[in-house]
Scaffold this motif. Structure first.
Motif, PDB file in Angstrom:
ATOM      1  N   GLY A  56     -17.666  21.176   4.695  1.00 28.90           N
ATOM      2  CA  GLY A  56     -17.629  21.858   3.406  1.00 28.90           C
ATOM      3  C   GLY A  56     -16.243  22.042   2.823  1.00 28.90           C
ATOM      4  N   ALA A  57     -15.252  21.294   3.360  1.00 25.83           N
ATOM      5  CA  ALA A  57     -13.863  21.508   2.919  1.00 25.83           C
ATOM      6  C   ALA A  57     -13.326  20.402   2.020  1.00 25.83           C
ATOM      7  N   CYS A  58     -14.091  19.333   1.792  1.00 20.10           N
ATOM      8  CA  CYS A  58     -13.563  18.163   1.062  1.00 20.10           C
ATOM      9  C   CYS A  58     -14.652  17.557   0.189  1.00 20.10           C
ATOM     10  N   ASP A  59     -14.291  17.162  -1.038  1.00 21.16           N
ATOM     11  CA  ASP A  59     -15.270  16.456  -1.876  1.00 21.16           C
ATOM     12  C   ASP A  59     -14.683  15.218  -2.564  1.00 21.16           C
ATOM     13  N   THR A  60     -13.429  14.893  -2.281  1.00 23.24           N
ATOM     14  CA  THR A  60     -12.785  13.741  -2.933  1.00 23.24           C
ATOM     15  C   THR A  60     -11.944  12.965  -1.925  1.00 23.24           C
ATOM     16  N   ILE A  61     -12.160  11.638  -1.879  1.00 19.99           N
ATOM     17  CA  ILE A  61     -11.399  10.762  -0.985  1.00 19.99           C
ATOM     18  C   ILE A  61     -10.928   9.554  -1.795  1.00 19.99           C
ATOM     19  N   LEU A  62      -9.647   9.239  -1.694  1.00 22.25           N
ATOM     20  CA  LEU A  62      -9.075   8.080  -2.398  1.00 22.25           C
ATOM     21  C   LEU A  62      -8.492   7.119  -1.366  1.00 22.25           C
ATOM     22  N   VAL A  63      -8.975   5.877  -1.396  1.00 19.38           N
ATOM     23  CA  VAL A  63      -8.473   4.828  -0.500  1.00 19.38           C
ATOM     24  C   VAL A  63      -7.745   3.793  -1.352  1.00 19.38           C
ATOM     25  N   THR A  64      -6.478   3.544  -1.027  1.00 17.75           N
ATOM     26  CA  THR A  64      -5.678   2.579  -1.791  1.00 17.75           C
ATOM     27  C   THR A  64      -5.170   1.486  -0.853  1.00 17.75           C
ATOM     28  N   ILE A  65      -5.384   0.214  -1.252  1.00 21.85           N
ATOM     29  CA  ILE A  65      -4.810  -0.923  -0.531  1.00 21.85           C
ATOM     30  C   ILE A  65      -3.597  -1.391  -1.325  1.00 21.85           C
ATOM     31  N   ASN A  66      -2.432  -1.329  -0.721  1.00 22.59           N
ATOM     32  CA  ASN A  66      -1.212  -1.757  -1.406  1.00 22.59           C
ATOM     33  C   ASN A  66      -1.015  -3.265  -1.310  1.00 22.59           C
ATOM     34  N   GLU A  67      -0.052  -3.771  -2.100  1.00 20.17           N
ATOM     35  CA  GLU A  67       0.194  -5.220  -2.162  1.00 20.17           C
ATOM     36  C   GLU A  67       0.521  -5.813  -0.793  1.00 20.17           C
ATOM     37  N   ASP A  68       1.139  -5.039   0.088  1.00 17.83           N
ATOM     38  CA  ASP A  68       1.546  -5.550   1.406  1.00 17.83           C
ATOM     39  C   ASP A  68       0.507  -5.256   2.492  1.00 17.83           C
ATOM     40  N   ASN A  69      -0.733  -4.876   2.068  1.00 16.87           N
ATOM     41  CA  ASN A  69      -1.831  -4.529   2.979  1.00 16.87           C
ATOM     42  C   ASN A  69      -1.583  -3.244   3.769  1.00 16.87           C
ATOM     43  N   THR A 167      -5.052  16.068   3.278  1.00 17.50           N
ATOM     44  CA  THR A 167      -4.330  15.186   4.198  1.00 17.50           C
ATOM     45  C   THR A 167      -4.185  13.807   3.572  1.00 17.50           C
ATOM     46  N   THR A 168      -2.998  13.224   3.685  1.00 15.45           N
ATOM     47  CA  THR A 168      -2.763  11.843   3.266  1.00 15.45           C
ATOM     48  C   THR A 168      -2.220  11.075   4.470  1.00 15.45           C
ATOM     49  N   ILE A 169      -2.883   9.965   4.808  1.00 12.68           N
ATOM     50  CA  ILE A 169      -2.428   9.095   5.892  1.00 12.68           C
ATOM     51  C   ILE A 169      -2.035   7.747   5.278  1.00 12.68           C
ATOM     52  N   ILE A 170      -0.803   7.339   5.511  1.00 14.32           N
ATOM     53  CA  ILE A 170      -0.303   6.041   5.028  1.00 14.32           C
ATOM     54  C   ILE A 170       0.013   5.189   6.259  1.00 14.32           C
ATOM     55  N   PHE A 171      -0.561   3.992   6.341  1.00 14.08           N
ATOM     56  CA  PHE A 171      -0.293   3.165   7.522  1.00 14.08           C
ATOM     57  C   PHE A 171      -0.331   1.681   7.168  1.00 14.08           C
ATOM     58  N   LYS A 172       0.348   0.892   7.997  1.00  7.40           N
ATOM     59  CA  LYS A 172       0.296  -0.558   7.861  1.00  7.40           C
ATOM     60  C   LYS A 172      -0.080  -1.165   9.218  1.00  7.40           C
ATOM     61  N   PRO A 173      -1.181  -1.921   9.278  1.00  6.70           N
ATOM     62  CA  PRO A 173      -1.607  -2.519  10.543  1.00  6.70           C
ATOM     63  C   PRO A 173      -0.493  -3.384  11.148  1.00  6.70           C
ATOM     64  N   ASP A 174      -0.430  -3.385  12.458  1.00  2.00           N
ATOM     65  CA  ASP A 174       0.635  -4.084  13.175  1.00  2.00           C
ATOM     66  C   ASP A 174       0.292  -5.562  13.351  1.00  2.00           C
ATOM     67  N   LYS A 175       1.151  -6.439  12.839  1.00  2.00           N
ATOM     68  CA  LYS A 175       0.936  -7.883  12.971  1.00  2.00           C
ATOM     69  C   LYS A 175       1.033  -8.347  14.419  1.00  2.00           C
ATOM     70  N   GLU A 176       1.648  -7.540  15.275  1.00  2.00           N
ATOM     71  CA  GLU A 176       1.708  -7.885  16.699  1.00  2.00           C
ATOM     72  C   GLU A 176       0.336  -7.742  17.362  1.00  2.00           C
ATOM     73  N   ASP A 180      -4.916 -11.100  11.596  1.00  2.00           N
ATOM     74  CA  ASP A 180      -4.776 -11.183  10.142  1.00  2.00           C
ATOM     75  C   ASP A 180      -4.835  -9.751   9.618  1.00  2.00           C
ATOM     76  N   ILE A 181      -3.905  -9.360   8.751  1.00  2.00           N
ATOM     77  CA  ILE A 181      -3.932  -7.974   8.249  1.00  2.00           C
ATOM     78  C   ILE A 181      -4.367  -7.913   6.786  1.00  2.00           C
ATOM     79  N   ASN A 182      -4.996  -8.977   6.296  1.00  2.00           N
ATOM     80  CA  ASN A 182      -5.488  -8.985   4.919  1.00  2.00           C
ATOM     81  C   ASN A 182      -6.865  -8.332   4.852  1.00  2.00           C
ATOM     82  N   PHE A 183      -6.924  -7.157   4.251  1.00  3.10           N
ATOM     83  CA  PHE A 183      -8.198  -6.459   4.112  1.00  3.10           C
ATOM     84  C   PHE A 183      -9.087  -7.154   3.096  1.00  3.10           C
ATOM     85  N   ASP A 184     -10.411  -7.152   3.375  1.00  2.00           N
ATOM     86  CA  ASP A 184     -11.382  -7.753   2.466  1.00  2.00           C
ATOM     87  C   ASP A 184     -11.985  -6.662   1.587  1.00  2.00           C
TER      88      ASP A 184
END
Length: 635
Positions: A56-69, A167-176, A180-184
């Motif tokens: 009951g604490a959240c009603d809005t979620i925004l997911v953004t994919i940046n140019e660099d994945n 809460t905002t979490i910003i992350f970039k998947p590790d190529k190691e 492939d880190i290209n999200f569909d």
């Protein structure tokens, strides 16, 4: 004699600390390091936000994919606590992001129900990311901490003031880690739409900055909206969607269902927002309840006479679209892919809740009750006709002293790890395939013309069709509710059709048949699509094969465009001799085959209904929308 046996001592034991185990064996935590595992990273962070919504604490979620994945997931929940954790001596933010099984999901005090990987999710995302940054709005302040591959690179610090929480979490998947880190975008769109349906009222936005795409999901109707979406291209037999939500003990049961004119049942089940593709106790409870309630109602009002048999579960579920969601405190998941709910008490809870509400609906809506019973009775008569058709087929097989179709060129091996059967279009291609194959492990089954469109037919009609009977007999595993994977005779079922319009149509007909009546073949990765070449370029005695226009262009550049080398455009497999067919399309060392898979069952159901169903306009609209994506148009 000298003993050279290696001594096994304490120093041989490797102790992995912190998040090291995750980086060492990521597949154990996210399933794979392919695209499925990559997308799981986003799902895990979103699941944390959804847990806030469930509380009951959240009603809005925004997911953004940046140019660099890289990815940003932002919510307006309560925010991860920032106080020092009493057990670790570190901030709670750092504890949650760096220690497995740390979170508010284990003692049921912070979260009564939760999805995700049950406490390991966000720390796993941190471990498998090149970098991760957490920003928390709490106490009218903005806190921030940065990490790299699971290790903190800064302390938790205050970087500003704010109103509200989140809460905002910003992350970039590790190529190691990831291939492939290209999200569909489409994969994410399907899952986030599903999550929005399952959590009515929550607003979810997916913004892709790579191609400026944005979609927004907000469904106040919850599962009712979900069924409307699935049945959008179908013809319902009653207008009112049967819907209810109830709580029994500590379990919430939510169900939406509607019958259509179709013949397939489509039941989707979820537990704590996790798609339980293998079903489980909640599905058993639902099926038991609906079969009993419909039979009791039919007998009470004289639709079934005293000496007549009850309707079976199969009869009662024909044409049914249903979405069942349960939310419980301690879900136990089982099965091959951990998507089967194992909590035994959930069966009786769902049975009880569904029985009570469905009985009330039928009593209060006699018009809907009548059409549902009549639909089930027609299904019962068709089932009896199908049973007789199966018996006739079995008897005919015995009389003919053969159990396999005469047109089948079988293989010698029986090991599913190596055996494969090619479903080939026409006798001409079938002849080439039979001559070109490796008969030790490759079987060939030629089909004469196009098989029937099973989307528009009941099982009794389908079983009367010779080409379909030939496939059922050759595969050996039955059909529909009698399907038994253990009796499957081939490890790979490969659809091999011409690269033209007719070939594409046959491919779609076959995939529709497998999806509707042999679904486990697709679910467990046994169905493949062969990719024959489109062109042959001859340079002297050497032939070069191209599987696309781009490949043709590359070959021409390589061997010299200024030379007038002959180019042959293949229209059919029958144009190839056996050696060419083997080299290009059947040889496991050189061929290209695509595995048919269903990541999103609801979307697949909609597509098959659109392409193969009775309604013309949805098919026309689909063609209009996708015309620009057509390749290798055959005109």
């Amino acid at each position: 004699m000298e003993n050279n046996e290696r001594k096994y001592t304490a120093k041989d034991i490797q102790v992995l600390t912190g998040l090291e185990p995750v980086r060492k064996r990521p597949g154990m935590y996210i399933g794979s390091t392919g695209l499925r595992g990559l997308h799981q990273l986003i799902y895990e962070v979103v699941d944390n936000s959804i847990d806030e919504a469930l509380a009951g604490a959240c009603d809005t979620i925004l997911v953004t994919i940046n140019e660099d994945n890289s990815v940003i997931v932002e919510d307006n929940g309560g925010g991860i606590p920032v106080e020092t954790h009493p057990q670790t001596g570190k901030s709670t933010v750092e504890t949650v992001l760096t220690i497995l099984h740390a979170g508010g999901k284990f003692n049921n005090s912070a979260y009564k129900v939760s999805g995700g990987l049950h406490g390991v999710g966000v720390s796993v995302v941190n471990a498998l990311s090149e970098y991760l940054e957490a920003r928390i709005k709490r106490n009218n302040k903005i806190y921030r901490q940065k990490f790299s591959r699971g290790i903190p690179t800064t302390e938790l610090e205050v970087i500003g003031e704010c109103e509200g929480t989140g809460t905002t979490i910003i992350f970039k998947p590790d190529k190691e880690i990831f291939e492939d880190i290209n999200f569909d975008f489409n994969t994410l769109e399907f899952r986030l739409r599903e999550v929005s349906f399952l959590n009515k009222g929550v607003k979810i936005t997916l913004n892709d900055k790579r191609n400026q795409k944005e979609v927004k999901f907000h469904y106040e109707g919850g599962l009712k909206s979900f069924v409307e979406y699935i049945n959008e291209k179908k013809t319902p037999i009653h207008d009112n969607i049967i819907y209810f939500e109830d709580k029994k003990e500590s379990t919430i049961v939510e169900l939406a269902m509607q019958y259509t004119e179709g013949y397939s049942e489509n039941i989707f089940t979820f537990a704590n927002n996790i798609n339980t593709q293998e079903g489980g106790s909640h599905l058993v409870g639902f099926k038991t309840a609906i079969t009993r309630v419909v039979n009791d109602y039919a007998r009470k009002y004289g639709y079934i006479k005293e000496k007549e048999n009850n309707l079976t579960g199969e009869d009662v579920r024909e044409g049914l679209t249903a979405v069942l969601s349960v939310k419980l405190m301690n879900p136990q998941f089982e099965g091959q892919t951990k998507t089967k709910l194992g909590n035994s008490e959930t069966r009786s809870i769902v049975d009880s809740v569904v029985s009570e509400h469905l009985e009330r609906f039928l009593e209060e809506n006699p018009k809907e009750g009548k059409v549902i019973i009549e639909k089930s009775l027609r299904a019962s008569r068709a089932r009896e006709a199908a049973r007789k058709a199966r018996e006739l087929t079995r008897k005919k097989s015995i009389l003919d002293n053969t159990t396999l179709p005469g047109k089948l060129a079988d293989c010698q091996e029986s090991d599913l790890n190596v055996t494969e059967i090619f479903i080939v279009e026409g006798d001409s291609a079938g002849g080439s395939a039979k001559q070109g194959r490796d008969r030790k492990y490759q079987a060939i089954l030629p089909l004469r013309g196009k098989i029937m469109n099973v989307e528009k037919s009941r099982l009794d009609k389908i079983l009367g069709y010779e080409e379909i009977k030939a496939m059922i007999t050759a595969f050996g595993c039955g059909i529909g509710n009698e399907f038994n994977m253990e009796k499957l005779r081939y490890g790979k079922v490969i659809i091999m059709t011409d690269a033209d319009v007719d070939g594409a149509h046959i491919r779609t007909l076959l995939l529709t048949f497998f999806f509707r009546y042999m679904r486990p073949l697709i679910d467990f990765g046994h169905v493949y699509i062969a990719q024959p070449p489109l062109y042959k370029v001859s340079k002297g005695k050497t032939d070069h094969y191209a599987y696309s226009d781009i490949e043709l262009s590359n070959i021409m550049n390589e061997i010299g465009r200024d030379k007038n080398y002959p180019i042959q455009r293949y229209k059919g497999l029958g144009e190839m001799n056996p050696e060419q067919l083997w080299d290009t399309t059947m040889n496991p060392d050189t061929r290209i085959i695509l595995k048919a898979s269903i990541e999103d069952a609801e979307e697949a159901d909609k597509i098959f209904t659109t392409l193969m169903g009775d309604k013309v306009k949805p098919r026309y609209d689909f063609i209009q929308r996708n015309a620009k994506n057509v390749k290798n148009l055959d005109i």
